[in-house]
Scaffold this active site. Structure first.
Site, mmCIF file in Angstrom:
data_model
loop_
_atom_site.group_PDB
_atom_site.id
_atom_site.type_symbol
_atom_site.label_atom_id
_atom_site.label_comp_id
_atom_site.label_asym_id
_atom_site.label_seq_id
_atom_site.Cartn_x
_atom_site.Cartn_y
_atom_site.Cartn_z
ATOM 1 N N SER A 138 0.821 -0.863 -0.067
ATOM 2 C CA SER A 138 0.126 -0.148 0.354
ATOM 3 C C SER A 138 0.736 1.316 0.346
ATOM 4 C CB SER A 138 -1.123 -0.108 1.122
ATOM 5 O OG SER A 138 -0.857 1.344 1.244
ATOM 6 N N TYR A 162 -1.508 -0.941 11.086
ATOM 7 C CA TYR A 162 -2.292 -1.027 9.565
ATOM 8 C C TYR A 162 -0.819 -1.179 8.150
ATOM 9 C CZ TYR A 162 -3.898 -1.468 4.369
ATOM 10 O OH TYR A 162 -4.105 -1.172 3.066
ATOM 11 N N LYS A 166 2.114 -3.485 6.680
ATOM 12 C CA LYS A 166 2.163 -4.212 4.962
ATOM 13 C C LYS A 166 4.075 -4.382 4.662
ATOM 14 C CE LYS A 166 -1.487 -4.250 3.089
ATOM 15 N NZ LYS A 166 -1.758 -5.657 2.717
HETATM 16 P P1 NAD Z 1 -10.980 -6.079 1.146
HETATM 17 O O1 NAD Z 1 -11.095 -6.764 2.739
HETATM 18 O O2 NAD Z 1 -12.344 -6.044 0.400
HETATM 19 O O3 NAD Z 1 -10.311 -8.010 0.889
HETATM 20 C C1 NAD Z 1 -9.526 -8.507 1.339
HETATM 21 C C2 NAD Z 1 -9.978 -10.385 1.232
HETATM 22 O O4 NAD Z 1 -8.859 -10.930 2.703
HETATM 23 C C3 NAD Z 1 -11.436 -10.389 2.069
HETATM 24 O O5 NAD Z 1 -12.577 -10.466 1.623
HETATM 25 C C4 NAD Z 1 -11.007 -10.708 3.442
HETATM 26 O O6 NAD Z 1 -11.920 -11.891 3.581
HETATM 27 C C5 NAD Z 1 -9.840 -12.136 3.198
HETATM 28 N N1 NAD Z 1 -9.328 -12.045 4.200
HETATM 29 C C6 NAD Z 1 -9.013 -11.267 5.561
HETATM 30 N N2 NAD Z 1 -8.395 -11.785 6.106
HETATM 31 C C7 NAD Z 1 -8.066 -12.919 5.748
HETATM 32 C C8 NAD Z 1 -7.055 -14.662 6.823
HETATM 33 N N3 NAD Z 1 -6.479 -14.308 7.750
HETATM 34 N N4 NAD Z 1 -8.097 -15.787 6.064
HETATM 35 C C9 NAD Z 1 -8.082 -15.353 4.616
HETATM 36 N N5 NAD Z 1 -8.712 -14.414 4.469
HETATM 37 C C10 NAD Z 1 -9.088 -13.157 4.660
HETATM 38 O O7 NAD Z 1 -10.060 -5.895 1.342
HETATM 39 P P2 NAD Z 1 -9.510 -4.673 -0.617
HETATM 40 O O8 NAD Z 1 -9.582 -3.527 -0.426
HETATM 41 O O9 NAD Z 1 -9.675 -5.758 -1.861
HETATM 42 O O10 NAD Z 1 -7.627 -4.729 -0.393
HETATM 43 C C11 NAD Z 1 -7.215 -6.579 -0.583
HETATM 44 C C12 NAD Z 1 -5.650 -6.294 -0.373
HETATM 45 O O11 NAD Z 1 -5.142 -4.733 -1.034
HETATM 46 C C13 NAD Z 1 -5.603 -5.881 1.144
HETATM 47 O O12 NAD Z 1 -4.255 -6.945 2.192
HETATM 48 C C14 NAD Z 1 -4.972 -4.461 1.445
HETATM 49 O O13 NAD Z 1 -4.933 -3.643 2.707
HETATM 50 C C15 NAD Z 1 -4.496 -3.782 0.058
HETATM 51 N N6 NAD Z 1 -4.818 -2.528 -0.358
HETATM 52 C C16 NAD Z 1 -6.094 -2.225 -0.376
HETATM 53 C C17 NAD Z 1 -6.093 -0.737 -1.190
HETATM 54 C C18 NAD Z 1 -7.269 -0.062 -1.315
HETATM 55 O O14 NAD Z 1 -7.592 1.775 -0.728
HETATM 56 N N7 NAD Z 1 -8.946 -0.560 -1.128
HETATM 57 C C19 NAD Z 1 -5.515 -0.040 -0.734
HETATM 58 C C20 NAD Z 1 -3.529 0.012 -1.053
HETATM 59 C C21 NAD Z 1 -4.180 -1.940 0.183
HETATM 60 N N1 UFG Z 2 -12.371 12.081 2.855
HETATM 61 C C1 UFG Z 2 -13.639 13.094 2.872
HETATM 62 N N2 UFG Z 2 -14.450 12.235 3.328
HETATM 63 C C2 UFG Z 2 -14.482 10.733 3.647
HETATM 64 C C3 UFG Z 2 -13.382 9.773 3.710
HETATM 65 C C4 UFG Z 2 -12.866 10.060 2.674
HETATM 66 O O1 UFG Z 2 -13.273 13.827 3.118
HETATM 67 O O2 UFG Z 2 -15.900 10.139 4.331
HETATM 68 C C5 UFG Z 2 -10.975 12.065 2.001
HETATM 69 C C6 UFG Z 2 -9.729 11.538 3.157
HETATM 70 O O3 UFG Z 2 -9.825 12.666 4.189
HETATM 71 C C7 UFG Z 2 -8.857 11.648 1.922
HETATM 72 C C8 UFG Z 2 -9.272 11.248 0.521
HETATM 73 O O4 UFG Z 2 -11.061 11.895 0.885
HETATM 74 O O5 UFG Z 2 -8.145 12.862 1.545
HETATM 75 C C9 UFG Z 2 -9.357 9.960 0.235
HETATM 76 O O6 UFG Z 2 -9.944 8.927 1.397
HETATM 77 P P1 UFG Z 2 -10.080 7.305 1.744
HETATM 78 O O7 UFG Z 2 -9.759 7.214 2.817
HETATM 79 O O8 UFG Z 2 -11.292 6.835 0.309
HETATM 80 O O9 UFG Z 2 -7.459 6.866 1.297
HETATM 81 P P2 UFG Z 2 -6.703 7.117 2.006
HETATM 82 O O10 UFG Z 2 -6.112 7.866 0.410
HETATM 83 O O11 UFG Z 2 -6.863 8.166 3.182
HETATM 84 O O12 UFG Z 2 -6.098 5.658 2.939
HETATM 85 C C10 UFG Z 2 -6.851 5.051 1.242
HETATM 86 C C11 UFG Z 2 -6.799 3.936 2.298
HETATM 87 C C12 UFG Z 2 -5.386 2.856 2.504
HETATM 88 C C13 UFG Z 2 -4.370 2.581 1.596
HETATM 89 C C14 UFG Z 2 -4.267 4.358 0.634
HETATM 90 C C15 UFG Z 2 -3.551 4.223 -0.584
HETATM 91 O O13 UFG Z 2 -8.036 3.615 3.033
HETATM 92 O O14 UFG Z 2 -5.949 1.646 3.229
HETATM 93 O O15 UFG Z 2 -5.559 4.376 0.909
HETATM 94 O O16 UFG Z 2 -3.236 5.419 -0.431
HETATM 95 F F1 UFG Z 2 -3.341 2.159 1.964
#
Ligand code: NAD
Ligand code: UFG
Length: 352
Positions: A138, A162, A166
């Site tokens: 991330s 978190y 990572k």
């Molecule tokens: P998500 O929660 O939708 O998907 C994660 C999945 O992992 C879920 O289906 C959950 O049930 C499963 N899971 C969690 N712990 C587990 C375990 N111990 N064993 C088996 N399954 C497990 O999240 P996502 O948005 O799809 O994110 C996927 C990955 O990408 C995550 O590792 C997250 O940290 C990373 N990531 C997401 C974002 C984002 O903005 N969505 C940004 C950066 C990194």
């Molecule tokens: N924001 C609002 N209102 C809300 C939610 C978010 O104004 O209700 C704003 C935040 O302040 C930020 C932007 O929208 O400026 C994006 O916020 P998000 O929470 O959607 O995303 P972040 O960039 O803060 O974090 C996300 C994921 C993390 C990941 C990261 C990577 O939550 O897990 O992106 O850049 F690591």
């Protein structure tokens, strides 16, 4: 050709990667505990592909299970190793808990789930000689970098548990690679802000419990489930005072995984870190405006104070991924808003 294991494949990102891989003809196996996802997403992935493959059961398998259960993970690799066509040849490791506020409240839960789960996985990979892994890292691991693009060499300093999980998983993978660098192929993909949904509107983002990220909140405001969007801060040093992020269409992110797998398979063993973003910043106000204009829906909003631990500007320098993977994000912010709204409009209650 063997199979690709997608941990967390029922979740938002994993389900879109699964669909992209199946469409390319890969055989996949998903392992997910469903702690933050639903079996319905698995059913949708299946139904989208059933008509396409003559022997569908060879292309897709789902196991409900938790990575923290080392015995289960070992059995999974062991069973798969018995038949050549079912062997797990690569892993895309998406499983993990991902809420920043939740991780601040309960760091032990995050370390236990994300780190112990990863250790069990890497151990089983070592034992059963699977040496290719793509890890869902991330952009949250980077430190403050107000105003300039983040590249893979930028200052690393996660400011929440978190993000720390990572980073330690990246470090563990580094140690594994150093120990046996003529064998392992490892890619740490540092995602920026994936949003939107598959163009079909059949799968999308449906977190269990309250959404924290802006896009699922935005679509819930649009459908009338949440009265208004609260904007966290109007005094950031950005173009309009609201937070700027690098939003990337979920299918561009998914396609990046297909390309990185192909890259790792074709090249010598290595470990690489890659930013997956578009390189373009969009403010909260710009995102709201685009969503309203494209979808012709109203998004009521109100300003409130900055969110604890937030940054003003988080945008990728994505040149390394573009050059190395022959990959370019194709969809713009309008496509992200259109496809994300299509998913929410067709599924007002998500997968429920
Ligand atoms: P998500 O929660 O939708 O998907 C994660 C999945 O992992 C879920 O289906 C959950 O049930 C499963 N899971 C969690 N712990 C587990 C375990 N111990 N064993 C088996 N399954 C497990 O999240 P996502 O948005 O799809 O994110 C996927 C990955 O990408 C995550 O590792 C997250 O940290 C990373 N990531 C997401 C974002 C984002 O903005 N969505 C940004 C950066 C990194
Ligand atoms: N924001 C609002 N209102 C809300 C939610 C978010 O104004 O209700 C704003 C935040 O302040 C930020 C932007 O929208 O400026 C994006 O916020 P998000 O929470 O959607 O995303 P972040 O960039 O803060 O974090 C996300 C994921 C993390 C990941 C990261 C990577 O939550 O897990 O992106 O850049 F690591």
């Amino acid at each position: 050709m063997g199979r690709i294991l997608i941990t967390g494949g029922a979740g938002f990102i994993g389900s879109h990667i699964s669909l992209a891989l199946l469409k390319k003809g890969y055989k996949i196996i998903i392992l997910d505990s469903l702690v933050n996802s639903s079996f319905e997403s698995i059913k949708r992935i299946k139904s989208e592909n059933e008509g396409i493959f003559s022997n569908y059961s060879n292309n897709f398998e789902f196991i409900r299970g938790d990575l923290r259960n080392a015995t289960l993970v070992n059995e999974l690799f062991k069973d798969s190793s018995l038949t050549k066509s079912k062997q797990i040849t690569s892993v895309i490791h998406c499983a993990g808990l991902k809420s920043i506020p939740e991780s601040i409240k309960n760091p032990i839960q995050y370390w236990e789930n994300n780190v112990i789960g990863s250790i069990n996985l890497f151990n089983a990979m070592k034992v059963f000689e699977c040496r290719t892994i793509v890890f869902s890292s991330s952009a949250t691991i980077y430190g403050i970098n107000e105003g300039s693009l983040l590249n893979e060499e930028s200052f690393i300093n996660p400011c929440n548990p978190y993000g720390t999980t990572k980073l330690v998983i990246e470090k563990l993978l580094h140690d594994i690679y150093i120990n046996n660098n003529d064998d392992w192929r490892i890619a740490n993909l540092r995602y920026f802000n994936p949003i939107g949904a598959h163009e079909s509107g059949i799968i999308g983002e449906d977190p269990i419990g309250n959404a924290n990220n802006i896009f699922p909140i935005l679509t819930k405001v649009a459908i009338g489930k949440i009265p208004k969007l609260m904007i966290f801060g109007d005094d950031w040093p950005t173009k309009d005072g609201t937070g700027v992020r690098d939003y990337i269409h979920i299918m561009d992110l998914a396609d990046g995984h297909v390309n990185v797998l192909e890259y790792l398979q074709k090249n010598f063993p290595q470990q690489i870190n890659l930013n997956l973003g578009t390189g373009k910043g969009t403010s909260v106000l710009e995102l709201i405006k685009k969503f309203q204009n494209i979808n012709k829906v109203d998004i009521p909003y109100e300003f409130t104070g900055r969110r604890k631990g937030d940054y003003g500007f988080v945008v990728a320098d994505n040149s390394l991924a573009r050059n190395l993977l022959n990959w370019t994000p194709k969809r713009n912010i309008g496509d992200m808003c259109k496809d994300g709204w299509e998913w929410q409009r067709r599924n007002p209650n998500g997968y429920k």
